[in-house]
Design a protein around this motif. Sequence first.
Motif, mmCIF file in Angstrom:
data_model
loop_
_atom_site.group_PDB
_atom_site.id
_atom_site.type_symbol
_atom_site.label_atom_id
_atom_site.label_comp_id
_atom_site.label_asym_id
_atom_site.label_seq_id
_atom_site.Cartn_x
_atom_site.Cartn_y
_atom_site.Cartn_z
ATOM 1 N N LEU A 112 0.910 -1.082 -0.026
ATOM 2 C CA LEU A 112 -0.035 -0.064 0.098
ATOM 3 C C LEU A 112 0.769 1.335 -0.037
ATOM 4 N N VAL A 113 0.490 2.223 -1.017
ATOM 5 C CA VAL A 113 1.121 3.549 -0.843
ATOM 6 C C VAL A 113 -0.254 4.551 -0.092
ATOM 7 N N VAL A 114 0.365 5.361 0.914
ATOM 8 C CA VAL A 114 -0.586 6.226 1.600
ATOM 9 C C VAL A 114 0.236 7.623 1.201
ATOM 10 N N THR A 115 -0.579 8.446 0.420
ATOM 11 C CA THR A 115 0.221 9.782 0.264
ATOM 12 C C THR A 115 -0.364 10.730 1.492
ATOM 13 N N GLY A 116 0.561 11.445 1.700
ATOM 14 C CA GLY A 116 0.361 12.088 2.940
ATOM 15 C C GLY A 116 0.399 11.504 3.984
ATOM 16 N N GLY A 117 1.303 10.473 4.321
ATOM 17 C CA GLY A 117 1.221 9.604 5.502
ATOM 18 C C GLY A 117 1.663 9.830 6.712
ATOM 19 N N SER A 118 2.420 10.908 6.927
ATOM 20 C CA SER A 118 3.192 11.278 8.121
ATOM 21 C C SER A 118 2.100 11.742 9.277
ATOM 22 N N ARG A 119 0.809 12.201 8.836
ATOM 23 C CA ARG A 119 0.119 12.887 9.999
ATOM 24 C C ARG A 119 -1.429 12.443 9.706
ATOM 25 N N GLY A 120 -2.237 12.644 10.850
ATOM 26 C CA GLY A 120 -3.622 13.048 10.614
ATOM 27 C C GLY A 120 -4.366 11.402 10.101
ATOM 28 N N ILE A 121 -5.114 11.555 9.053
ATOM 29 C CA ILE A 121 -5.613 10.522 8.652
ATOM 30 C C ILE A 121 -4.649 9.465 7.934
ATOM 31 N N GLY A 122 -3.627 10.233 7.317
ATOM 32 C CA GLY A 122 -2.885 9.191 6.508
ATOM 33 C C GLY A 122 -1.901 8.493 7.289
ATOM 34 N N ALA A 123 -1.376 8.885 8.800
ATOM 35 C CA ALA A 123 -0.881 8.145 9.554
ATOM 36 C C ALA A 123 -1.568 7.204 10.099
ATOM 37 N N VAL A 182 -13.513 8.158 0.420
ATOM 38 C CA VAL A 182 -14.393 8.509 1.746
ATOM 39 C C VAL A 182 -14.473 10.088 1.728
ATOM 40 N N ARG A 183 -15.511 10.551 2.494
ATOM 41 C CA ARG A 183 -15.582 11.919 2.544
ATOM 42 C C ARG A 183 -15.658 12.261 4.128
ATOM 43 N N PRO A 184 -14.522 12.632 4.670
ATOM 44 C CA PRO A 184 -14.610 12.689 6.083
ATOM 45 C C PRO A 184 -15.072 14.149 6.169
ATOM 46 N N GLY A 185 -15.685 14.556 7.452
ATOM 47 C CA GLY A 185 -16.384 15.654 7.823
ATOM 48 C C GLY A 185 -15.137 16.439 8.799
ATOM 49 N N PHE A 186 -15.657 16.849 10.185
ATOM 50 C CA PHE A 186 -15.012 17.515 11.016
ATOM 51 C C PHE A 186 -14.269 16.661 11.802
ATOM 52 N N ILE A 187 -12.823 16.236 11.400
ATOM 53 C CA ILE A 187 -12.037 15.338 11.842
ATOM 54 C C ILE A 187 -10.749 16.089 12.780
ATOM 55 N N TYR A 188 -10.419 15.662 14.023
ATOM 56 C CA TYR A 188 -9.418 16.143 14.670
ATOM 57 C C TYR A 188 -7.860 15.947 13.961
ATOM 58 N N VAL A 204 -22.970 19.556 14.031
ATOM 59 C CA VAL A 204 -23.025 17.972 13.591
ATOM 60 C C VAL A 204 -24.179 17.231 14.290
ATOM 61 N N PRO A 205 -24.992 16.301 14.009
ATOM 62 C CA PRO A 205 -26.235 15.724 14.499
ATOM 63 C C PRO A 205 -25.533 14.639 15.565
ATOM 64 N N MET A 206 -24.181 14.198 15.590
ATOM 65 C CA MET A 206 -23.886 13.548 16.538
ATOM 66 C C MET A 206 -23.012 14.474 17.542
ATOM 67 N N GLN A 207 -23.017 15.664 17.205
ATOM 68 C CA GLN A 207 -22.523 16.431 18.322
ATOM 69 C C GLN A 207 -20.972 16.301 18.816
ATOM 70 N N ARG A 208 -20.203 16.090 17.756
ATOM 71 C CA ARG A 208 -18.791 15.658 17.949
ATOM 72 C C ARG A 208 -18.058 15.777 16.839
ATOM 73 N N GLY A 209 -16.670 15.956 17.055
ATOM 74 C CA GLY A 209 -15.855 15.779 16.003
ATOM 75 C C GLY A 209 -15.389 14.335 15.707
ATOM 76 N N GLY A 210 -15.001 14.009 14.719
ATOM 77 C CA GLY A 210 -14.273 12.585 14.562
ATOM 78 C C GLY A 210 -12.890 12.519 14.668
#
Length: 256
Positions: free
Chosen positions: A5-16, A193-199, A219-225
């Motif tokens: 697998l190649v993950v671009t932008g893999g050093s932080r956040g969703i990629g990591a 995937v379409r992320p919303g408000f993710i930390y 956000v209906p779930m009242q929190r970030g992801g």
Amino acid sequence: MAKVLVVTGGSRGIGAATARLAAERGYAVCVNYLHSQAAAHGVVDSIVQAGGRAMVGDRPRAIAVAADISLEDEVLRLFQTVDEQLGPLTALVNNAGILEQQRRVDELDAARLNRVFAANVTGSFLCAREAVKRMSTKYGGVGGAIVNVSSVAARLGSPGEYVDYAASKGAIDSLTIGLAKEVAAEGIRVNAVRPGFIYTDIHARGGEPDRVERVQSAVPMQRGGQAVEVAQAILWLLSSEASYTTGSFIDIAGGK
């Protein structure tokens, strides 16, 4: 056959988070990065430590490769490095992307637009091209899967903040649909995937580190992801459990 697998932008956040989870599930992972060398090597180190060893047979469990995916020559080098060090590619996560300071459309200039679209759109197209050339049965490959990281901004528009970013993610949605249809008969599935408000720290780069806290009440779930919640959806789309799924989208936005 080994899963690579190649993950671009893999050093932080969703990629990591995606790189770590993929390694747990048996992938050899290339962690692509642009500037964050220490963070990328930290992801590789965490993968090695979790697996208890650096090698699987004669191949590394994970590598970090610096490349600006908006530049064709660097994309070619990235994928050639994977060929040489990890072996035949079976999956790509087009995660790398940027946004800039919050601005209205009437405050944008061409230089900013070119930066955003080069990183978010051109880079994803170039990486998808190289992945298809390696995975498609048309080219002698054995198939594979691509997951593009879009955003709910593609359908919400991000008015007053990042309409340019939202538009770039709209292009990713079109890439997902069109490419999925092009290569469906060649053994490759393409989803998004379409992320919303993710930390993640992308909000700080946009000038508002606490943006998730500001907007989470809408956000209906009242929190970030969390990034790992996005990674889990990505790994499902890559897996054989999604074997009849292509050209599809998973919104990970708490109902937004």
